[in-house]
Design a protein around this motif. Structure first.
Motif, PDB file in Angstrom:
ATOM      1  N   TRP A 143      -7.953  -1.418  -2.500  1.00  0.00           N
ATOM      2  CA  TRP A 143      -7.646  -0.155  -1.825  1.00  0.00           C
ATOM      3  C   TRP A 143      -8.560   0.942  -2.344  1.00  0.00           C
ATOM      4  O   TRP A 143      -9.047   0.879  -3.477  1.00  0.00           O
ATOM      5  CB  TRP A 143      -6.184   0.245  -2.039  1.00  0.00           C
ATOM      6  CG  TRP A 143      -5.236  -0.748  -1.448  1.00  0.00           C
ATOM      7  CD1 TRP A 143      -4.535  -1.722  -2.105  1.00  0.00           C
ATOM      8  CD2 TRP A 143      -4.917  -0.898  -0.066  1.00  0.00           C
ATOM      9  NE1 TRP A 143      -3.808  -2.465  -1.224  1.00  0.00           N
ATOM     10  CE2 TRP A 143      -4.016  -1.977   0.040  1.00  0.00           C
ATOM     11  CE3 TRP A 143      -5.310  -0.229   1.087  1.00  0.00           C
ATOM     12  CZ2 TRP A 143      -3.495  -2.395   1.261  1.00  0.00           C
ATOM     13  CZ3 TRP A 143      -4.787  -0.644   2.305  1.00  0.00           C
ATOM     14  CH2 TRP A 143      -3.891  -1.720   2.383  1.00  0.00           C
ATOM     15  N   LEU A 156      -4.043   5.446   1.536  1.00  0.00           N
ATOM     16  CA  LEU A 156      -5.109   4.556   1.059  1.00  0.00           C
ATOM     17  C   LEU A 156      -5.823   3.896   2.229  1.00  0.00           C
ATOM     18  O   LEU A 156      -5.262   3.740   3.316  1.00  0.00           O
ATOM     19  CB  LEU A 156      -4.512   3.483   0.147  1.00  0.00           C
ATOM     20  CG  LEU A 156      -3.780   4.010  -1.093  1.00  0.00           C
ATOM     21  CD1 LEU A 156      -3.025   2.876  -1.764  1.00  0.00           C
ATOM     22  CD2 LEU A 156      -4.766   4.630  -2.070  1.00  0.00           C
ATOM     23  N   GLU A 157      -7.052   3.489   1.987  1.00  0.00           N
ATOM     24  CA  GLU A 157      -7.837   2.776   2.984  1.00  0.00           C
ATOM     25  C   GLU A 157      -8.368   1.476   2.391  1.00  0.00           C
ATOM     26  O   GLU A 157      -8.508   1.354   1.173  1.00  0.00           O
ATOM     27  CB  GLU A 157      -9.021   3.630   3.454  1.00  0.00           C
ATOM     28  CG  GLU A 157      -8.621   4.916   4.153  1.00  0.00           C
ATOM     29  CD  GLU A 157      -9.827   5.714   4.592  1.00  0.00           C
ATOM     30  OE1 GLU A 157     -10.958   5.328   4.216  1.00  0.00           O
ATOM     31  OE2 GLU A 157      -9.639   6.724   5.295  1.00  0.00           O
ATOM     32  N   ARG A 158      -8.674   0.558   3.285  1.00  0.00           N
ATOM     33  CA  ARG A 158      -9.299  -0.684   2.866  1.00  0.00           C
ATOM     34  C   ARG A 158     -10.802  -0.451   2.676  1.00  0.00           C
ATOM     35  O   ARG A 158     -11.464   0.058   3.584  1.00  0.00           O
ATOM     36  CB  ARG A 158      -9.114  -1.760   3.934  1.00  0.00           C
ATOM     37  CG  ARG A 158      -7.802  -2.481   3.841  1.00  0.00           C
ATOM     38  CD  ARG A 158      -7.821  -3.490   2.757  1.00  0.00           C
ATOM     39  NE  ARG A 158      -6.548  -4.201   2.694  1.00  0.00           N
ATOM     40  CZ  ARG A 158      -6.146  -4.867   1.634  1.00  0.00           C
ATOM     41  NH1 ARG A 158      -6.891  -4.892   0.556  1.00  0.00           N
ATOM     42  NH2 ARG A 158      -5.004  -5.491   1.635  1.00  0.00           N
ATOM     43  N   SER A 160       0.442   4.058  -2.726  1.00  0.00           N
ATOM     44  CA  SER A 160       0.176   5.421  -2.279  1.00  0.00           C
ATOM     45  C   SER A 160       1.187   6.397  -2.862  1.00  0.00           C
ATOM     46  O   SER A 160       0.832   7.523  -3.252  1.00  0.00           O
ATOM     47  CB  SER A 160       0.212   5.476  -0.744  1.00  0.00           C
ATOM     48  OG  SER A 160       0.018   6.794  -0.284  1.00  0.00           O
ATOM     49  N   PRO A 188       0.815  -1.210   0.000  1.00  0.00           N
ATOM     50  CA  PRO A 188       0.000   0.000   0.000  1.00  0.00           C
ATOM     51  C   PRO A 188       0.853   1.267   0.000  1.00  0.00           C
ATOM     52  O   PRO A 188       0.463   2.285  -0.555  1.00  0.00           O
ATOM     53  CB  PRO A 188      -0.839  -0.131   1.273  1.00  0.00           C
ATOM     54  CG  PRO A 188      -0.173  -1.188   2.083  1.00  0.00           C
ATOM     55  CD  PRO A 188       0.514  -2.098   1.137  1.00  0.00           C
ATOM     56  N   GLU A 218      -1.973  -4.880   5.477  1.00  0.00           N
ATOM     57  CA  GLU A 218      -2.484  -3.895   6.427  1.00  0.00           C
ATOM     58  C   GLU A 218      -1.562  -3.652   7.613  1.00  0.00           C
ATOM     59  O   GLU A 218      -1.652  -2.606   8.264  1.00  0.00           O
ATOM     60  CB  GLU A 218      -3.841  -4.353   6.970  1.00  0.00           C
ATOM     61  CG  GLU A 218      -4.998  -4.154   6.025  1.00  0.00           C
ATOM     62  CD  GLU A 218      -5.505  -2.720   6.108  1.00  0.00           C
ATOM     63  OE1 GLU A 218      -6.438  -2.443   6.869  1.00  0.00           O
ATOM     64  OE2 GLU A 218      -4.903  -1.866   5.413  1.00  0.00           O
TER      65      GLU A 218
END
Length: 552
Positions: A44, A33-35, A7, A3, A474
């Motif tokens: 993502w 970024l987020e899940r 990003s 990630p 994560e």
């Protein structure tokens, strides 16, 4: 594709898009970024278009659609979709997602470490129990949380010194000495003294160390009993902490704040008063010396020295705070018990009076009480539940995990028998068993001739593999957030989720060939995923001071 790497690509794409726009820029955190809550929406998600649209004077969905072609061109990205008002959902191709297994194993013990707090130098004080008795259940939570917070801070790039403040000055120490001496003489505990058979045990040890104690003048005998018992009790406290996997870099004695300098004759407390006076915050009134802490939001001004010349606890607090500052700690964290809410205002006022910004240089965390069903009161201390008894009954791992999995500010009631159970209902067993299972798979793979010589991440296509890979990705973000928020329970909860993903994958996907089935690259590639999961579980358990057994 991690990630962080994705990003960074997104940051570069948006930065280039903004290069022609005056007065609009972004930071790397804007590109974080987020899940997605629903994994069907991708691996993502980013809301960067929604963050920037207003400043750009454009519609966020239209801006997001402008970014799609460039994001789609990133190597390893399989699909990009725009949802709702402008969320950008990104799906990685199988090979790119599977590369996280290689990333984890190449990083090893450092996977999960990050630099979000690089440049921060922090002094962290916690536990700081009086050296007049054993550690008890009230100290266990602060010990477990404080040590875990320090670990995630260090893993996130901060320089951290953990510190135990020994309250070894003042009337309570004299009363401690009187209590031990009374026990040595076979006399009743003095009024307001320390009761409990542990005092008798200390008295026996003091007499063994100083056989002629009872022949000495009373005042001298009290001082010897006090100081000898103090050293014995502190040794016990340190041993209990070590057994609990809690490490302190510094044990700071309050006595040193009261000790005159060999050259100047002044104490650290004298120096603190002079420095606060030079800042213009000290005044005399009612035959006492005060600090005007109300100027900085405290509910009342604080006395440094009473009219009889006796310094207050606040004076020692001021000298101790300045000591931390002088030792090179611009940031200070205090983890205090539930009965210390009143200290928050005075500590922040003290920091401001010392010329510091209390909003950036001082953090006071208040923990709530914990009780444990089934725990028995100490036979030695009588009215408390000793940490050593808890460790013998439950074990350090179970205590550390359960205490770490809840926020510090939530009252906590635990079931002792559940902590001891070896079932999937017990989170620490569930997580440790997942790790032991990864090691068992690795041993069986070696015996069957399955190695990590082959790694073809595009073969990791099963839904349980996709989910497990996503969870491994994560981990660094979880550690970083835990450090920034001082909330190690996020690591514990993550490990429970990761263990669940692993157990489901284990049930669905074989690492070992079945029967006479030949060994293929998919077996070796799954071994990579198995071993990567074990590495992340080990790393996470270490952050909360819990062991990762190879067998259970």
């Amino acid at each position: 594709m991690t990630p962080e790497a994705l990003s960074a690509h997104l940051f570069a794409i948006v930065s280039e898009r903004l290069s022609a726009v005056d007065g609009v820029s972004i930071t790397e955190s804007d590109a974080a970024l987020e899940r997605p809550r629903n994994r069907d929406h991708g691996d993502w998600a980013s809301n960067i278009a929604m963050k920037l649209a207003k400043r750009l004077g454009t519609n966020p969905r239209e801006f997001a659609l402008e970014l799609v072609p460039a994001i789609q061109a990133i190597d390893g990205v399989a699909a990009v979709d725009v949802a709702g008002p402008g969320f950008i959902n990104i799906t990685l191709d199988t090979a790119a997602a599977g590369e996280i297994a290689r990333t984890v194993l190449e990083a090893g013990e450092s996977y999960g470490h990050n630099a979000v707090l690089a440049g921060h130098t922090i002094n962290m004080e916690f536990v700081s129990a009086n050296p007049t008795g054993p550690l008890h259940i009230g100290h266990t939570r602060w010990a477990a949380l404080g040590d875990s917070i320090a670990r995630v801070l260090k893993a996130s790039g901060a320089e951290v010194s953990t510190e135990y403040y020994i309250n070894d000055a003042g009337s309570q120490m004299d009363m401690f000495g009187l209590s031990v001496l009374a026990a040595a003489k076979g006399e009743p505990t003095p009024e307001k003294g320390y009761p409990g058979p542990y005092i008798g045990e200390l008295a026996k040890q003091v007499l063994a160390a100083v056989p002629d104690l009872l022949d000495k003048p009373h005042d001298e005998a009290v001082a010897i009993a006090r100081d000898t018992a103090y050293e014995l009790q502190m040794a016990e406290i340190k041993h209990s902490l070590e057994t609990f996997h809690v490490h302190f870099d510094v044990f700071f004695s309050e006595r040193t704040l009261h000790a005159p300098d060999a050259v100047t004759g002044k104490t650290a407390i004298d120096d603190a008063e002079e420095r606060l006076r030079a800042q213009g915050h000290v005044f005399e009134a009612d035959d006492a010396v005060w600090v005007r802490t109300t100027d900085f939001g405290d509910d009342k001004d604080r006395v440094l020295t009473r009219g009889n010349g006796i310094v207050t606890y606040f004076a020692a607090d001021a000298a101790y705070y300045l000591s931390k500052k002088d030792r090179g700690f611009p940031e200070k964290i205090y983890l205090l018990g539930a009965d210390h809410h009143g200290y928050v205002g005075r500590l922040k006022a003290l920091a401001a009076a010392a010329g510091d910004d209390p909003d950036t240089g001082l953090s006071v965390l208040i923990g709530q009480l914990v009780n444990l069903n089934g725990a028995k009161l100490s036979k030695r201390a009588g009215n408390i539940i000793e940490l050593d008894d808890l460790l013998s009954w439950i074990g350090a791992d179970a205590l550390r995990f359960w205490l770490a999995r809840y926020p510090a500010d939530s009252p906590l009631a635990l079931d002792g028998e559940k902590l001891r159970s070896r079932t999937n209902d017990n989170p620490v067993f569930y997580v440790q068993y997942a790790h032991a299972r990864t090691r068992s798979v690795a041993r069986n793979a070696a015996a069957a001739g399955v190695t990590r010589d082959d790694f073809e991440p595009s073969l990791l296509v099963h839904p349980t593999e996709t989910a497990l890979l996503g969870a491994l990705q994560e981990f660094p973000r979880i550690v970083a957030h835990s450090a920034e928020l001082r909330e190690p329970h996020r690591v514990a909860r993550y490990l429970e989720e990761l263990a669940g993903y692993y157990h489901r994958w284990y049930d669905a996907c074989r690492v070992l060939p079945l029967g006479e089935e030949p060994i293929t690259p998919v077996h070796g590639t799954r071994l990579w995923l198995n071993d990567a999961t074990g590495q992340v579980i080990r790393n996470g358990l270490d952050l909360i001071g819990v062991s990762a057994p190879d067998r259970m």
